[in-house]
Scaffold this motif. Structure first.
Motif, short mmCIF file in Angstrom:
data_model
loop_
_atom_site.label_atom_id
_atom_site.label_comp_id
_atom_site.label_asym_id
_atom_site.label_seq_id
_atom_site.Cartn_x
_atom_site.Cartn_y
_atom_site.Cartn_z
N SER A 138 27.84 0.01 10.32
CA SER A 138 26.43 0.11 10.69
C SER A 138 25.56 0.48 9.49
O SER A 138 26.06 0.97 8.47
CB SER A 138 26.26 1.17 11.78
N PRO A 139 24.23 0.28 9.61
CA PRO A 139 23.30 0.73 8.56
C PRO A 139 23.20 2.24 8.57
O PRO A 139 23.16 2.86 9.63
CB PRO A 139 21.98 0.06 8.96
N VAL A 140 23.14 2.85 7.39
CA VAL A 140 23.08 4.31 7.30
C VAL A 140 21.88 4.80 6.50
O VAL A 140 21.62 6.00 6.46
CB VAL A 140 24.37 4.89 6.68
N GLU A 141 21.14 3.89 5.86
CA GLU A 141 19.99 4.33 5.08
C GLU A 141 18.98 3.20 4.92
O GLU A 141 19.37 2.06 4.65
CB GLU A 141 20.45 4.79 3.69
N VAL A 142 17.71 3.53 5.11
CA VAL A 142 16.63 2.64 4.71
C VAL A 142 15.87 3.36 3.61
O VAL A 142 15.66 4.57 3.66
CB VAL A 142 15.69 2.27 5.88
N GLY A 143 15.48 2.62 2.58
CA GLY A 143 14.83 3.28 1.47
C GLY A 143 13.92 2.37 0.69
O GLY A 143 13.85 1.16 0.92
N ALA A 144 13.19 2.97 -0.24
CA ALA A 144 12.25 2.22 -1.08
C ALA A 144 12.05 2.97 -2.38
O ALA A 144 12.07 4.21 -2.41
CB ALA A 144 10.91 2.05 -0.36
N SER A 145 11.85 2.23 -3.45
CA SER A 145 11.50 2.79 -4.75
C SER A 145 10.14 2.24 -5.16
O SER A 145 9.93 1.03 -5.14
CB SER A 145 12.56 2.43 -5.80
N TRP A 146 9.25 3.14 -5.55
CA TRP A 146 7.88 2.78 -5.86
C TRP A 146 7.59 3.01 -7.35
O TRP A 146 8.06 4.00 -7.94
CB TRP A 146 6.91 3.64 -5.04
N PHE A 147 6.81 2.08 -7.94
CA PHE A 147 6.45 2.17 -9.35
C PHE A 147 4.98 1.80 -9.51
O PHE A 147 4.41 1.06 -8.70
CB PHE A 147 7.29 1.21 -10.19
N LEU A 148 4.37 2.32 -10.58
CA LEU A 148 2.99 1.94 -10.92
C LEU A 148 2.99 0.52 -11.49
O LEU A 148 3.79 0.21 -12.39
CB LEU A 148 2.40 2.90 -11.94
N PRO A 149 2.13 -0.36 -11.01
CA PRO A 149 2.07 -1.73 -11.54
C PRO A 149 1.82 -1.78 -13.05
O PRO A 149 2.30 -2.69 -13.73
CB PRO A 149 0.91 -2.36 -10.77
N SER A 150 1.10 -0.79 -13.57
CA SER A 150 0.85 -0.76 -15.01
C SER A 150 2.13 -0.57 -15.81
O SER A 150 2.21 -0.95 -16.98
CB SER A 150 -0.14 0.35 -15.35
N ASP A 151 3.15 0.02 -15.18
CA ASP A 151 4.44 0.23 -15.85
C ASP A 151 5.36 -0.99 -15.73
O ASP A 151 6.28 -1.16 -16.54
CB ASP A 151 5.17 1.45 -15.27
N PRO A 181 0.83 -1.21 0.00
CA PRO A 181 0.00 0.00 0.00
C PRO A 181 0.87 1.26 0.00
O PRO A 181 1.80 1.37 0.79
CB PRO A 181 -0.81 -0.12 1.30
N ALA A 182 0.56 2.19 -0.86
CA ALA A 182 1.36 3.41 -0.97
C ALA A 182 1.11 4.34 0.21
O ALA A 182 -0.04 4.65 0.51
CB ALA A 182 1.04 4.12 -2.28
N PRO A 183 2.18 4.81 0.88
CA PRO A 183 1.99 5.84 1.91
C PRO A 183 1.55 7.14 1.26
O PRO A 183 1.65 7.32 0.04
CB PRO A 183 3.39 5.96 2.53
N ALA A 184 1.08 8.06 2.09
CA ALA A 184 0.45 9.28 1.58
C ALA A 184 1.35 10.06 0.64
O ALA A 184 0.91 10.50 -0.43
CB ALA A 184 0.02 10.16 2.76
N GLU A 185 2.62 10.26 1.01
CA GLU A 185 3.48 11.10 0.17
C GLU A 185 3.76 10.45 -1.19
O GLU A 185 3.90 11.14 -2.21
CB GLU A 185 4.80 11.42 0.89
N VAL A 186 3.81 9.13 -1.22
CA VAL A 186 4.03 8.42 -2.48
C VAL A 186 2.76 8.47 -3.33
O VAL A 186 2.81 8.72 -4.54
CB VAL A 186 4.46 6.97 -2.22
N ALA A 187 1.61 8.24 -2.69
CA ALA A 187 0.34 8.30 -3.40
C ALA A 187 0.12 9.69 -4.00
O ALA A 187 -0.32 9.82 -5.15
CB ALA A 187 -0.81 7.94 -2.46
N ASP A 188 0.43 10.73 -3.23
CA ASP A 188 0.27 12.10 -3.73
C ASP A 188 1.14 12.33 -4.96
O ASP A 188 0.73 12.99 -5.92
CB ASP A 188 0.62 13.11 -2.64
N ALA A 189 2.38 11.83 -4.91
CA ALA A 189 3.30 12.04 -6.04
C ALA A 189 2.79 11.38 -7.31
O ALA A 189 2.93 11.93 -8.41
CB ALA A 189 4.69 11.52 -5.67
N PHE A 190 2.20 10.20 -7.17
CA PHE A 190 1.68 9.48 -8.33
C PHE A 190 0.27 9.94 -8.71
O PHE A 190 -0.23 9.59 -9.78
CB PHE A 190 1.67 7.98 -8.08
N GLY A 191 -0.40 10.66 -7.80
CA GLY A 191 -1.76 11.09 -8.06
C GLY A 191 -2.77 9.98 -7.94
O GLY A 191 -3.76 9.93 -8.68
N VAL A 192 -2.53 9.06 -6.97
CA VAL A 192 -3.46 7.95 -6.73
C VAL A 192 -3.95 8.02 -5.29
O VAL A 192 -3.34 8.70 -4.44
CB VAL A 192 -2.77 6.59 -7.00
#
Length: 263
Positions: free
Chosen positions: A143-156, A114-125
């Motif tokens: 030590s760990p220095v970054e946690v991250g994620a890349s989001w894409f539209l399933p249609s793409d 499920p897309a969090p709010a800021e990601v959903a807003d960026a994609f307009g969904v």
């Protein structure tokens, strides 16, 4: 080691300042264990609770790390992370060799989420829309220095390599361009400070009250439609984001119009 009882600064802050100075001088190297809380308290002639408050302050600042059952250690020097997202497109749109040498990125998971709010807003969904998410963790030697994620539209991404739980031998955006048939043309970066989630604090090995820096990166194609929305979160007190750029020269004032009469 001593404190000034007559100083306006609280004793635990005086102790924290002196411990920080010792770390900066190299009296304790990164990864080295500090003396025990009782031992430091004896050095300063204060109660153990005072030293504990000083250690807690330096943990929040990212200078020390406490390992349960082992002790308190120097976490390391402040890290300069040139990871503003334009760096991922540098070097002829490839990896920066210095980043690859200093940081190791580990793919954590790939799948619909499920897309969090800021990601959903960026994609307009709508919030909570199922999108393809590729989560990662970046580590240095200690030590760990970054946690991250890349989001894409399933249609793409349907039926493409982006859906596979595997790392690529090239930057993700290059794989995405080939998989989607869309080229990254422009991007926006938004950086904010906030408190970490419980999961972020545990993964980054920081206290829950340690602030983090959070990046939202939105990459667009030539039609200004988002291709990828990426998130990155770093421990704030031990992270600096540095960007170098040229400053344009000043433009000379235009010559006055000889036909203009001032009166």
């Amino acid at each position: 080691m001593q404190i000034n009882p007559g100083a306006a600064e609280f004793p635990h802050r005086q102790i924290a300042a002196q411990l920080k100075a010792q770390v900066r001088r190299g009296d304790w190297a990164p990864g080295e264990r500090l003396p025990s809380i009782p031992a430091i308290a004896e050095m300063f002639g204060v109660a153990k609770q005072t030293v504990q408050r000083a250690v807690d302050q330096l943990r929040v600042e990212g200078i020390l790390i406490t390992k349960p059952g082992s002790g308190t250690y120097v976490r390391g020097t402040r890290r300069r992370l040139n990871r503003l997202s334009r760096g991922r497109y540098g070097g002829f749109r490839g990896y920066h060799t210095d980043l690859a040498a200093r940081y190791r990125q580990q793919l954590v998971s790939v799948g619909r989420s499920p897309a969090p709010a800021e990601v959903a807003d960026a994609f307009g969904v709508p919030d909570g829309t199922d999108l393809l998410c590729r989560r990662h963790l970046v580590r240095t030697d200690d030590s760990p220095v970054e946690v991250g994620a890349s989001w894409f539209l399933p249609s793409d991404t349907a039926g493409t390599s982006l859906e596979r739980a595997e790392a690529f031998g090239r930057p993700l955006y290059q794989e995405a361009e080939e998989a989607t048939g869309r080229r990254y043309v422009s991007a926006t970066d938004t950086i904010s400070a906030r408190q970490p989630s419980r999961e972020e604090a545990e993964t980054l090995q920081i206290r829950p009250d340690t602030p983090v820096l959070h990046l939202l990166h939105v990459a667009y194609d030539g039609h200004r439609k988002p291709i990828e929305v990426a998130q990155a979160t770093w421990p704030g007190p031990m992270t600096t984001l540095t960007e170098e750029y040229k400053i344009p020269g000043s433009t000379p004032d235009p010559e006055p119009d000889p036909g203009l009469v001032l009166g």
